[in-house]
Each structure stands twice: as C-alpha cells, then as structure tokens.
Design an enzyme around this catalytic site. Structure first.
Site, PDB file in Angstrom:
ATOM      1  N   CYS A   1       0.881  -1.167   0.000  1.00 55.45           N
ATOM      2  CA  CYS A   1       0.000   0.000   0.000  1.00 55.45           C
ATOM      3  C   CYS A   1       0.915   1.212   0.000  1.00 55.45           C
ATOM      4  CB  CYS A   1      -0.961  -0.031   1.195  1.00 55.45           C
ATOM      5  SG  CYS A   1      -0.212  -0.425   2.778  1.00 55.45           S
TER       6      CYS A   1
ATOM      7  N   ASP B   1       2.824   2.479   3.172  1.00 51.56           N
ATOM      8  CA  ASP B   1       3.962   2.078   4.007  1.00 51.56           C
ATOM      9  C   ASP B   1       4.029   0.580   4.251  1.00 51.56           C
ATOM     10  OD1 ASP B   1       5.126   4.656   4.440  1.00 51.56           O
ATOM     11  OD2 ASP B   1       3.437   5.137   5.744  1.00 51.56           O
ATOM     12  N   GLY B   2       2.999  -0.150   3.869  1.00 55.59           N
ATOM     13  CA  GLY B   2       3.057  -1.609   3.952  1.00 55.59           C
ATOM     14  C   GLY B   2       2.776  -2.185   5.329  1.00 55.59           C
TER      15      GLY B   2
ATOM     16  N   LYS C   1       1.074  -0.666  13.106  1.00 56.47           N
ATOM     17  CA  LYS C   1       1.261   0.335  14.168  1.00 56.47           C
ATOM     18  C   LYS C   1       0.124   0.284  15.187  1.00 56.47           C
ATOM     19  CE  LYS C   1       2.711   4.374  12.744  1.00 56.47           C
ATOM     20  NZ  LYS C   1       2.801   5.643  11.987  1.00 56.47           N
TER      21      LYS C   1
ATOM     22  N   ARG D   1      -2.560   3.162  15.953  1.00 61.76           N
ATOM     23  CA  ARG D   1      -3.920   2.919  15.466  1.00 61.76           C
ATOM     24  C   ARG D   1      -4.937   2.793  16.604  1.00 61.76           C
ATOM     25  NH1 ARG D   1      -1.791   4.821  11.802  1.00 61.76           N
ATOM     26  NH2 ARG D   1      -1.047   3.801   9.909  1.00 61.76           N
TER      27      ARG D   1
END
Length: 608
Positions: free
Chosen positions: A371, A373-374, A413, A417
């Site tokens: 995507c 940053d993966g 993250k 998140r």
C-alpha cells in the site's frame, strides 16, 4: 525511550489515595469483582449510571488501575459493568455547578469498543473531581508517566504465549530455506528497517548489498520480503512498501532487478503481479509526497490497484456505524443507514483483494503486495490471502502465528492505530484496520463454518484485549520498540490466556481439510454486519443473536460438566466408604462381566 516499568512507583499514586480511603471500599461491592494479580483498588463512590436501556440506575463504582466496575444497588435492576480502562478513548465532564436538570452533572465516557458510558453524580462538594482525575490518570497512563497495566499484571499461566511464534520454525514449516529463497539476518539490529522483524526471507540470488540499495528506494526501508510460499507450485506472496518514485518519476535499477529476482524464483511466473492496495488516484497523489507506484520501467510486472481506502476513511466509516447501532439501532431505515456507513463495502473490497491475491498464487503466479507504508492494508491482504490458502492458519494455534507474523512482527502500528494509554483521542493516526481484518475473518467463518478450528469467542476475545492493555501482545508499533521496552520478559502474552483454556475457543463443527483453498464470496449479498460484536451491548439484540445450534451445544457442554462433577463426587464417596476400603485389599473374585460402581463410572464417556 525509558522502560515504562522503571517509571512506576507506588508513591507516584495520587496523594489523595490513602490507606484509609482503600479500607473504605465496601465489601458488598468487592464481593462481585475478582481482581487480577497486580490490580490495585484506587477509589469507590456512590454514582448513578445513565443506562441507555434501563434509564438511571443507582449503584456504586469501583476504580482500579485496570478497570471501572459498576454494580447497581437496585435489586429490581440487577446490572453490572466491567470495563477495562484501556477501552476508554475519552473522558469528559458533563454539566457544571449551575446545571439544573436531573442527573445533568457527571461524566461522559467514550469507549473504543462501540459503546459510551454516562454517569451522574451529586453536585455538592465537587463530587466528580476525584473520580474524573482517577479515571483520566489510569485510562491514559502513558500521558501521566505511569506504566500500561500489562507491565503491572502479575498473572501466571501454565503456557508461555510468547513462544507461540518463532520465525525460523514458521519458515521451516513452509519449506524454507530452499534453493530459491534464503534466510537473512541483515536486520538483526534493525539497521536495515526499524519496523521489520530481524529474520527475513529473500531471493536466494540477492546479495546483502542489493537489499540495502533496495531499502533506500522503498518507503521506510520496507523492502520486498517473502510472507508465504506455496509448497507445490512455489509461487510466493511478497510484501513491502511503495517505491519512492516521486513527482519526477525516479527509477532505481537495483529495485527493478530485485523484483525480477522474485519473479525468477518461480519458473511459472512470467509476469510478477503487483497488487497495490490503494485506489489509483491515491497512489498518483502519493507521488507529491515522494511516494508512488511501479511504472512501465518494471518490464516483467503487471500492476493492479485494489481500491481499498486509507486509514482516515476507515475511521470515519466506523464512527458512522457506531452512530446507527449505539445506543439504539436505527430500525426505520436500517438498510439505507447501514449502506451510508460504507463499512460493509470496505469489508468487501478488502476480502475481494485478498481473494485475487490467493487465486493468483494458487494458479502458480507469484505476487507482490503493498500500500503506502506496507503496515495497514498490506497486512490485511497478505494475512487474509494466507488464511485462504493455508489451512494451518485456520487452526487455533496457527491463527495466533498468523497474527504474530503478519501483523505484530511486520510492524502494524498498533500503538498509533489504537492509542493505548494515550489521552489524545483525536489523533489522526487512529484507525480500525485490525478490527476490519478480524471482521473479514468472521465473514469467512460464517461462509465456511467447518473450516476453522476456532470459534467466534476467540475473535471477540482478541478484539477485547486489543484495547484492554492487560496483555503485551498488541502493545507498541514494531519489534524494535518492543525489544527496547523488554515486552516479552515483563508482560504476559494474550496467547497464554487463550492456550490455557483452549476448549472455550474451539469450534465444535471443525473438519480439518489440509489442501482446501477457501474462496469466500465477497459480494454485498453474502456479507453480514457482525451483530454480536458491533451491537453486543444492546441487551435485546444480544439475546436474539444466540444461534440455536450453538446454544444447544453450550447446554450439552454444561450438562457434561454437571455430570462430570457428580461423577467425581461419587468416586470420592466410593473411595472413602468403609465397604470400598475393606474390599480394596480383597482379590476380585467376581466374574469378568461384573464391575464395581467406581469402575463403571470410570468408563462413562460423552461424545464431546
């Protein structure tokens, strides 16, 4: 970053908490709550819970360093709330000293798990100040230089959940390393990429210097690495972040060659399929910030955009969903209201993308997924595709490995998140990406009810402890920070809890089928709102949702437990009776067909 444990001292508690205050806690309240090892009582208070379903309910609230516990004092409305403080997103004061309306003075608490709580207090003597400060302090410990509860939790389990996933063991299970793929420890000190794990699988022909050059051209240094390999056709799922193409259309020969090495590692892959999770327009827009996507210069690759929206769109979508399901379900225009949230539409696009990945790999073609940053949409796609392709991940322990591998070790993250222990509820980094993944898994379990060894209760438990901060499993953004914070030595893993009582998480209808690939139907007609998660706080909905088959199974399990207890009592009474003791030393002279009662009970079995 200092260890959160080193910052915690008992003397750092609010000076108003005295031993006298602790002793004032009423025993009738404490009788209903079992505190965890390491959980401390902070304060208790008479309060009114403004229940959205029963109206104003008088009772008492207990605040600990882990939970908010409310018990009603009205015997006609028996009600209890047990809310981990980690679930709280926001605490606000409701009303002021001059408020005149009944029950207009108190606290408004917004939770991360699809509910809100409202409490009313007496206006005299600043009665809410103390409880507000205590909730605020312990719901957001990192904002007050206190440790997350996971670092205070002293629970002990027979199994160490931190041992569930070991990268090398999982690679060996997949048949790696082999003559096409090798294991590298180039990231053992997190020098190559500080958000990747230390053990990586890369093309056999790649050199360490190649990896460093590729890392310089991939966002956050997140190079393409292997997530999963098909045992028969050797096609692979590779994950990474976007290339740093930028507005000027930069090229990187090392990156182009590296993707060719991935393609060449599988003889049947003529063109490497690159699945970019983003909508095309977003990928183009990312060029303005130095990102982008693989263009025509990647000669032996084809690019497919999957149109999955970003974290901000997902956050707003879940907010809209909460608005129509809590506290009351919007029944008059339910279908149009649900459609307007776009939540199921997002679920559909994530599932559809994962199906495309799984189908391409199953047909013998290697794929690369990224995507921006993966670590968000990429993790959704790779883990769901692996769940469809590999039945091992559909077992109870295998699913734990999947989460540890694709989500935790590869740097989703979680801290950003979810916002563990952080008071900044408006943080734009917060987003329900992992909740979406679990929702997609639930959709698959509904379509394939016999394919998964675990049940819905496991999924609910995972989401509850995603927020609770009771375990260390979902804390922090990546492995490098977890190592700095000594997470594995100072906290308990969620899998320790799960694997210590596996029976309650098992699907009674599970039928193992090792070679089957699951292709769920990702159409709006076949997707459902996960009512038992999103609307579970509504008592009317909750009672309606129990499956008759599951209910009957639970009744049978309860009946079995009852019989086993009776059996145990009978065996104890038999072994202690004088007749039994007298005969225990006497040789058995009866015929082989006869047996003692205790022998008969020993052979009692149930089909469960």
């Amino acid at each position: 970053m200092a260890s959160p444990v080193s910052e915690y001292h008992s003397s750092s508690l609010d000076s108003r908490i005295t031993s006298t205050g602790r002793n004032s806690l009423k025993m009738e309240l404490l009788a209903d709550v079992s505190l965890l090892p390491g959980e401390d009582r902070i304060t208790d208070q008479e309060i009114i819970y403004m229940c959205p379903f029963n109206g104003a309910v008088k009772g008492k609230v207990l605040i600990t360093n882990y939970r908010l516990y409310f018990k009603s004092s009205d015997t006609e409305v028996p009600l209890a709330l047990d809310v981990p403080l980690g679930v709280i997103s926001r605490v606000e004061k409701m009303g002021g000293a001059s408020s005149r309306g009944e029950n207009s003075y108190g606290l408004d608490i917004t939770c991360k798990d699809m509910r809100n709580l409202r409490f009313a207090l007496k206006q005299e003597g600043h009665s809410r100040r103390g409880i507000f400060e205590m909730i605020f302090r312990y719901a957001f410990p990192l904002s007050h230089s206190l440790p997350l509860f996971a670092y205070v939790n002293q629970e002990k389990y027979t199994e160490n959940g931190w041992l569930v996933y070991k990268a090398m063991e999982e690679f060996r299970r997949q048949g790696l390393p082999n003559n096409k793929w090798r294991i590298t420890f180039i990231n053992k000190s997190y020098d190559l990429c500080d958000t990747y794990p230390t053990v990586l699988a890369v093309p056999f022909k790649s050199k360490e210097d190649d990896l460093r050059k590729v890392a310089a051209f991939r966002s956050r240094g997140r190079i393409p690495v292997l997530s999963w390999i098909h045992r028969e056709n050797q096609a692979v799922i590779v994950r990474c972040s976007q290339p740093l193409v930028g507005m000027s259309g930069k090229r990187n020969k090392d990156d182009e060659r590296y993707l060719d090495l991935i393609r060449e590692a599988n003889d049947t892959t003529k063109k490497l399929t690159i699945y970019d999770a983003r909508p095309n327009v977003n990928a183009v827009a990312n060029k303005a910030t130095g990102g982008g996507y693989e263009g025509d210069e990647y000669l032996n690759a084809e690019l497919v955009f999957l149109d999955i929206q970003n974290i901000h769109v997902m956050r707003e979508s879940l907010k809209k969903l909460k608005d129509i399901v809590y506290p009351n379900v919007e029944e008059s225009h339910w279908l149009s209201s649900l459609e307007s949230t776009h939540w199921l539409e997002h679920i559909k696009l994530v599932l559809s993308g994962a199906i495309q990945v799984a189908d391409k790999v199953s047909s013998g073609n290697s794929v690369l997924v990224h995507c921006s940053d993966g670590w968000d949409r990429t993790a959704q796609l790779t883990s769901l595709a692996m769940l469809m392709l590999d039945s091992h991940y559909r077992t109870l322990r295998g699913f734990q490995v999947l989460i540890e591998k694709e989500w935790i070790s590869f740097g989703h993250k979680f801290a950003s998140r979810i916002g563990h222990g952080d008071k900044n509820h408006a943080d734009q980094d917060r987003s329900p990406i992992f909740v979406q993944f679990i929702d997609c898994v639930w959709q698959m379990t509904k379509q394939f009810p016999t394919a998964f060894e675990f049940n819905e209760h496991l999924l609910l438990t995972i989401l509850d402890h995603l927020y609770s901060c009771r375990f260390g499993t979902f804390l922090y953004n990546c492995e490098s920070i977890r190592d700095q914070q000594e997470l594995r030595s100072k906290t308990v893993s969620l899998w320790s809890l799960v694997n210590s009582k596996m029976d309650i998480y098992l699907n009674p209808f599970y039928t193992p089928e090792s070679g089957q690939v699951l292709y769920p139907v990702a159409s709006m007609r076949h997707l459902e709102l996960w009512v038992t998660y999103y609307i579970r706080w509504n008592p009317r909905i909750r009672h309606q949702q129990q499956s008759p088959v599951e209910q009957r199974y639970k009744e049978l399990l309860a009946l079995r437990e009852e019989y086993l207890k009776k059996l145990e009592q009978l065996q104890l009474s038999d072994s202690s009776s004088p007749y039994q003791l007298a005969n225990s030393t006497t040789p058995n002279t009866t015929s082989s067909t006869a047996s003692t009662p205790s022998q008969q009970y020993t052979h009692l079995q149930t089909p469960f």
